[in-house]
Design a protein around this motif. Structure first.
Motif, PDB file in Angstrom:
ATOM      1  N   GLU A 119       0.829  -1.220   0.000  1.00 24.14           N
ATOM      2  CA  GLU A 119       0.000   0.000   0.000  1.00 24.14           C
ATOM      3  C   GLU A 119       0.857   1.262   0.000  1.00 24.14           C
ATOM      4  N   GLY A 120       2.189   1.094   0.002  1.00 26.78           N
ATOM      5  CA  GLY A 120       3.070   2.255  -0.082  1.00 26.78           C
ATOM      6  C   GLY A 120       3.500   2.843   1.245  1.00 26.78           C
ATOM      7  N   LYS A 121       3.170   2.193   2.353  1.00 29.44           N
ATOM      8  CA  LYS A 121       3.610   2.669   3.671  1.00 29.44           C
ATOM      9  C   LYS A 121       4.937   2.020   4.022  1.00 29.44           C
ATOM     10  N   LYS A 122       5.831   2.790   4.648  1.00 32.45           N
ATOM     11  CA  LYS A 122       7.104   2.212   5.056  1.00 32.45           C
ATOM     12  C   LYS A 122       6.862   1.113   6.092  1.00 32.45           C
ATOM     13  N   ILE A 123       7.497  -0.028   5.886  1.00 32.06           N
ATOM     14  CA  ILE A 123       7.301  -1.149   6.799  1.00 32.06           C
ATOM     15  C   ILE A 123       7.701  -0.767   8.223  1.00 32.06           C
TER      16      ILE A 123
END
Length: 389
Positions: A119-123
């Motif tokens: 979803e494009g969020k930093k892990i």
């Protein structure tokens, strides 16, 4: 020598008590005598991080498999080893709703530390939002140890300081370094010393750069030996480890340990009960591990999911002096991975399975696991001879 020295070097007084005054003769100024433990300006943060990871009812999700090993996991469910597939699986793990209730830290591979979810969020940000401390695998793998009995040593000290500093900037707050000890191959004095020294150097470098080091000399399950032999080797290995940790001025309050449970060799016909594993393992801890260490995060080492949970639970049903918890990889992920099978429609079911397994180990950390409702798959053994990743 190490066993004798550890009693003097590892159970040290508090730092405020280390400076002592002496009066050699009347009229002279007191002479200050002090010891030095180096953790730099990070000492308070290291202690806080270690205590956060070692918090009640929580443990570590080890998801630090190298890309090659992750590829083997994906191949077992018919998926190619691509970055997109690795990303999809890691997204599934870190975004499981409520995971932070049972998991306090997650060990990442370097790719994952810098990766975003699908979803494009930093892990890293997803983990922090779940109140899970991000960690990082910093060793460079096992290689043959020249002069030994077909044993290995762990490489990765070269350039570790700069890498650790970069990992800290990326959001990692603890580190992991795995070396292994083989009982069928000795273990030789050379292999034990090399393992202990390498772990101590890594731990000192990690602390200097703000990372809590997980100290992990894994005693492999390989062999036909009994539980008494494993106990004997555990005492020897951990005496050496703490001797060299002290020699390298490592702050014990700012480390975590990842030992093997004391069990018979995997090829031994006499299997130990959880009560026997707990008795031997806690006896080894009491003889070798300083109470200053805030957390003992056991590895599963090829045990089945249920077996690893049962053994942890048995230890926590007995009196002990530490936070005795888990740092499991396959023992948390195995059934989850099979349930997912690479299919988007299975993500929720796979996350539910992960949460069931994480909750079971959370209860085991509290000594409250009952074993009710365990699936047949969770009881399957996962031992692999000469396991490396």
């Amino acid at each position: 020598m190490a066993s004798a020295t550890i009693l003097k070097s590892s159970f040290l007084p508090k730092r405020s008590e280390w400076a002592a005054a002496a009066r050699p003769s009347i009229g002279r100024q007191p002479v200050a005598v002090s010891f030095t433990v180096r953790a730099g300006s990070y000492a308070d943060e290291l202690v806080k991080t270690a205590k956060t990871v070692a918090s009640p009812g929580r443990g570590i999700l080890a998801m630090d498999e190298s890309n090659a090993t992750c590829g083997k996991r994906l191949a077992s469910i018919g998926l190619e080893n691509t970055e997109a597939n690795r990303q999809a699986y890691r997204t599934l793990l870190v975004s499981a709703p409520g995971l932070g209730q049972y998991i306090s830290g997650a060990i990442l591979f370097e790719e994952t530390l810098y990766q975003s979810t699908t979803e494009g969020k930093k892990i890293v940000d997803v983990l922090v939002s779940q109140k899970i401390v991000p960690g990082i695998k910093v060793d460079k793998g096992l290689v043959p140890l020249a002069g030994s009995n077909n044993e290995s040593w762990c490489q990765g000290l070269d350039g570790l300081a700069s890498r650790a500093a970069a990992y800290y900037q990326q959001g990692a707050r603890f580190a992991k370094w795995r070396t292994v000890i083989s009982i069928p191959n000795g273990p030789s004095a050379l292999a034990v010393k090399e393992a202990a020294w390498g772990l101590a150097r890594y731990a000192a470098i990690a602390q200097d750069n703000g990372l809590v080091p997980i100290v992990e000399p894994e005693i492999l399950l390989d062999g036909e030996h009994g539980i008494d032999r494993t106990f004997e080797v555990s005492l020897k290995v951990w005496a050496e480890v703490f001797y060299y940790l002290a020699e390298n001025n490592v702050l014990f309050e700012g480390i975590l340990l990842k030992p093997s449970m004391v069990t018979p060799g995997a090829e031994n016909q006499e299997k130990a009960t959880p009560e026997q594993v707990a008795e031997y393992t806690l006896k080894f801890l009491h003889r070798r591990i300083p109470p200053a260490v805030p957390g003992i995060m056991f590895l599963s080492g090829g045990q089945s999911e249920v077996e690893a949970t049962q053994n942890l639970n048995a230890m926590n049903q007995r009196p002990n002096s530490w936070h005795v918890s888990f740092s499991y990889a396959r023992a948390l992920q195995n059934t989850c991975l099979k349930t997912w099978a690479g299919r988007p429609e299975n993500v929720k079911a796979a996350q539910d399975v992960l949460l069931v397994r994480a909750k079971a180990n959370s209860l085991a950390q509290l000594g409250k696991y009952t074993g009710e409702g365990e699936s047949a798959e969770s009881k399957e053994g996962m031992y692999v001879k000469n396991y490396s990743y």
